[in-house]
Write an enzyme that holds these catalytic residues in place. Structure first.
Site, PDB file in Angstrom:
ATOM      1  N   GLY A 149      49.228  53.743  14.359  1.00 20.39           N
ATOM      2  CA  GLY A 149      48.133  54.502  14.947  1.00 20.39           C
ATOM      3  C   GLY A 149      47.146  53.694  15.751  1.00 20.39           C
ATOM      4  O   GLY A 149      46.192  54.254  16.295  1.00 20.39           O
ATOM      5  N   SER A 204      53.416  52.216  19.749  1.00 19.90           N
ATOM      6  CA  SER A 204      53.440  53.008  20.981  1.00 19.90           C
ATOM      7  C   SER A 204      52.185  52.812  21.821  1.00 19.90           C
ATOM      8  O   SER A 204      52.161  53.174  23.002  1.00 19.90           O
ATOM      9  CB  SER A 204      53.594  54.492  20.627  1.00 19.90           C
ATOM     10  OG  SER A 204      54.645  54.678  19.700  1.00 19.90           O
ATOM     11  N   ARG A 210      41.781  51.271   2.932  1.00 17.36           N
ATOM     12  CA  ARG A 210      40.757  51.569   1.924  1.00 17.36           C
ATOM     13  C   ARG A 210      41.365  51.696   0.526  1.00 17.36           C
ATOM     14  O   ARG A 210      40.786  51.212  -0.457  1.00 17.36           O
ATOM     15  CB  ARG A 210      39.990  52.838   2.295  1.00 17.36           C
ATOM     16  CG  ARG A 210      39.081  52.668   3.506  1.00 17.36           C
ATOM     17  CD  ARG A 210      37.905  53.619   3.460  1.00 17.36           C
ATOM     18  NE  ARG A 210      37.046  53.471   4.633  1.00 17.36           N
ATOM     19  CZ  ARG A 210      36.108  52.548   4.778  1.00 17.36           C
ATOM     20  NH1 ARG A 210      35.920  51.653   3.803  1.00 17.36           N
ATOM     21  NH2 ARG A 210      35.361  52.499   5.871  1.00 17.36           N
ATOM     22  N   LYS A 270      63.558  45.830  13.377  1.00 16.26           N
ATOM     23  CA  LYS A 270      63.468  46.759  12.255  1.00 16.26           C
ATOM     24  C   LYS A 270      64.842  47.113  11.690  1.00 16.26           C
ATOM     25  O   LYS A 270      65.816  47.214  12.438  1.00 16.26           O
ATOM     26  CB  LYS A 270      62.776  48.063  12.687  1.00 16.26           C
ATOM     27  CG  LYS A 270      61.311  47.906  13.070  1.00 16.26           C
ATOM     28  CD  LYS A 270      60.710  49.260  13.432  1.00 16.26           C
ATOM     29  CE  LYS A 270      59.271  49.130  13.917  1.00 16.26           C
ATOM     30  NZ  LYS A 270      58.351  48.751  12.838  1.00 16.26           N
TER      31      LYS A 270
END
Length: 335
Positions: A257, A279, A171, A87
């Protein structure tokens, strides 16, 4: 731009997108050391993302989050045979040049790290290494693709173990694509003009400081030598391609998430090409088991019986956070 340069640039973009397609249908895992990288590879990860801390720890530590130390990235590169990504901060071209020189396989211009540029993202077409970038909506995705991103991912809300923001972003993008498919080319050009507006922020800020009207001339460069109209035309071409394909023209992964096999399966069911797990692996109680289960969930996302079986004996997932409790919303970084 001369004809030869255009041909070379198109060839380079084809190669970059080709690499991204190689990891399609797989899981990319965040790792912070060689041991974690080996666990990821053994579990079936198609690539690893080298960081100094996983997003949950970055969020906890606060301060300024930067590119991982070169020694750490090299350690991870030496430990595995699968591709290694790393990153950089949004807009930090120097960090990206260092990673390109180091030989990483892909760069993530990431909102998980502290942004370096408040106005712009890196113009990724200047690099030979492919980039992946996050997007909350179709406008962000199209801008990053025009800048040269070979892969898009949802931003989600990294380090939370909460899938809601990734679902929101999927979405929003999917519904916007369906809208584009119902629009005329003239209407789509209007969308391109709207999507190009964030590139005007620096020019408008400078003019406001100087007491001048907030407008730009037709031949006035506003980003990397491009005029507003040239940027609009570039975004318009990508939108027409999206209309034709019914999807983004680059590989599109879920991220932010994902904490359980069920989360990974949900993302695949919503049309994602693969999954990043930050994570969710190494903050779980049994990282090797969780890693294997998430890989299997991506491979068998449409087989509930298999999903039920692979969800057994994988330990406790990472502790999640309610989005409403967050002091810092990483997903809001970038334009």
């Amino acid at each position: 731009m001369d004809k030869m340069k255009i041909i070379m640039e198109k060839g380079t973009e084809r190669l970059k997108r080709g690499f991204a397609k190689m990891v399609k249908g797989g899981v990319i895992m965040d790792v912070t050391n060689a041991e974690q990288a080996r666990i990821a590879e053994e579990a079936g990860a198609v690539a690893v993302m080298a960081l100094h801390k996983v997003p949950a720890d970055i969020r906890k530590a606060g301060g300024v989050a930067r590119m991982a130390p070169v020694e750490k990235i090299q350690e991870i590169m030496d430990a595995v045979t699968i591709p290694v990504m790393a990153k950089v901060r949004i807009g930090h071209e120097a960090e990206a040049r260092i990673l390109e020189a180091l030989g990483v396989d892909m760069i993530d211009e990431s909102e998980v790290l502290t942004p370096a540029d408040p106005f712009f993202h890196i113009y990724k077409k200047k690099f030979t290494v492919p980039f992946v970038c996050g997007a909350r909506n179709l406008g962000e995705a199209v801008r990053r693709i025009w800048e040269g991103a070979a892969m898009i991912r949802t931003k989600g809300e990294a380090g939370t173990g909460n899938i809601i923001e990734a679902v929101r972003h999927v979405r929003l993008v999917n519904e916007n694509i369906r809208l584009i498919q119902r629009m005329t080319d003239e209407e789509i050009y209007g969308v391109a003009e709207k999507f190009a507006e964030p590139y005007l922020r620096l020019a408008f800020s400078v003019k406001e400081i100087s007491g001048l009207p907030k407008r730009v001339l037709e031949n006035e460069p506003i980003y990397e030598g491009f005029t507003y109209r040239e940027i609009v035309d570039g975004l318009y071409k990508i939108l027409l391609e999206i209309k034709k394909l019914g999807r983004l023209p680059v590989v599109n992964f879920a991220a932010g998430g994902v904490a359980t096999p069920a989360d990974a399966a949900l993302m695949m069911a919503m049309g994602m090409d693969g999954v990043f797990v930050g994570s969710g692996i190494f903050k779980s109680s049994n990282p090797p088991a969780m890693a294997r289960a998430i890989v299997e969930a991506v491979n068998h996302w449409d087989e509930p019986d298999v999903l039920a079986e692979i969800s057994r004996e994988i330990g406790e997932p990472m502790r999640g956070q309610d989005i409403a409790e967050l002091e810092v919303r990483m997903e809001e970084r970038g334009v």
